[in-house]
Write an enzyme that holds these catalytic residues in place. Structure first.
Site, PDB file in Angstrom:
ATOM      1  N   SER A  23       0.794  -1.196   0.122  1.00  0.00           N
ATOM      2  CA  SER A  23       0.070   0.009  -0.155  1.00  0.00           C
ATOM      3  C   SER A  23       0.681   1.203   0.079  1.00  0.00           C
ATOM      4  CB  SER A  23      -0.992  -0.065   1.159  1.00  0.00           C
ATOM      5  OG  SER A  23      -2.068  -1.015   0.932  1.00  0.00           O
ATOM      6  N   LYS A  26      -0.049   3.666  -2.686  1.00  0.00           N
ATOM      7  CA  LYS A  26      -1.021   4.717  -2.621  1.00  0.00           C
ATOM      8  C   LYS A  26      -0.477   6.086  -2.686  1.00  0.00           C
ATOM      9  CE  LYS A  26      -4.482   1.742  -0.911  1.00  0.00           C
ATOM     10  NZ  LYS A  26      -4.198   0.585  -0.433  1.00  0.00           N
ATOM     11  N   SER A  77      -5.949   3.668   3.924  1.00  0.00           N
ATOM     12  CA  SER A  77      -5.371   2.792   2.860  1.00  0.00           C
ATOM     13  C   SER A  77      -6.382   2.001   2.321  1.00  0.00           C
ATOM     14  CB  SER A  77      -4.347   1.616   3.713  1.00  0.00           C
ATOM     15  OG  SER A  77      -3.331   1.185   2.628  1.00  0.00           O
TER      16      SER A  77
END
Length: 241
Positions: A23, A26, A77
């Site tokens: 993640s 992101k 997230s």
């Protein structure tokens, strides 16, 4: 660990080892969204955007301001928010833009196959992620500020999400500017920026750890190490081949 202003590398290990980043992806998703999406527009959520995520926030058929999607994306997230941005632009085009941006920033070890990092196919290195941190701080600092959990003044229209959680903070560690954490089957990873005093001078420092058993503990240890030992002379990020 990078001194953002000078580009000095303050501590390093396996800087060019290419690893799945989960993640942390992101941060790149937010950057591409900021540069290619009108953040004052609405994104209509469709069923293809409703994917598996830690804290579901979206519902098919609702309209959400693009700016507001950055909050669950960076704080919790949200895979849903990542998918919403990608499909709003066009999934293949959005992922292509992510890879183009990585190349433009000199992130030679980085490759994206999706906007969320939910599998093991998005990869990067510590050196590349420090480059990303430096770019975000110097050019899109509001992305980092959102990840800090602090209120960010904005003129963009906002859709309210109730009781958003912040996965990125380390309890008891002062000076957190912002960043992102991630976790997969290989361990915990994190990119965080802090305001710290080093060698008698206030500095902004980026700390990246990948595949850690405890990313928060490793970050604490790195901050303690550089505070104790930095002498003002270090390799710069430009020196990394």
């Amino acid at each position: 660990t990078l001194d953002i202003k000078s580009g000095a590398i303050l501590a390093q290990s396996d800087m060019d080892s290419v690893r799945p980043i989960a993640s942390l992806t992101k941060l790149a998703t937010a950057l591409v969204a900021a540069e290619h999406v009108n953040l004052d527009s609405d994104i209509v959520i469709d069923e293809n955007m409703i994917v598996s995520t830690s804290l579901p926030r979206l519902a098919a058929g609702e309209s959400v301001s693009a700016y507001s999607l950055l909050l669950p994306l960076l704080l919790e997230s949200s895979n849903e928010a990542a998918e919403a941005f990608a499909r709003h632009v066009g999934r293949d085009r959005f992922i292509g833009l992510m890879n183009e941006k990585a190349k433009a920033l000199g992130m030679k070890d980085t490759h994206f196959t999706d906007s969320s990092g939910s599998g093991h196919t998005n990869v990067s290195s510590i050196a590349d992620l420090l480059r990303l941190a430096q770019y975000l701080h110097n050019n899109r600092s509001f992305i980092l500020k959102i990840g800090s959990g602090k209120e960010v003044p904005t003129l963009y229209r906002r859709t309210t999400f109730d009781n958003l959680q912040n996965f990125n903070e380390i309890p008891g560690v002062a000076g957190f500017i912002g960043g992102k954490v991630s976790k997969n089957s290989l361990g915990e990873s994190a990119l965080r920026l802090f305001a710290v005093s080093i060698d008698g001078t206030d500095r902004v420092v980026a700390v990246v750890v990948l595949d850690s058993e405890d990313a928060a503990a490793d970050t604490r240890a790195l901050l303690s190490h550089i505070s104790r030992t930095y002498s003002g002379k270090a390799q710069t990020i430009e020196d990394i081949p």
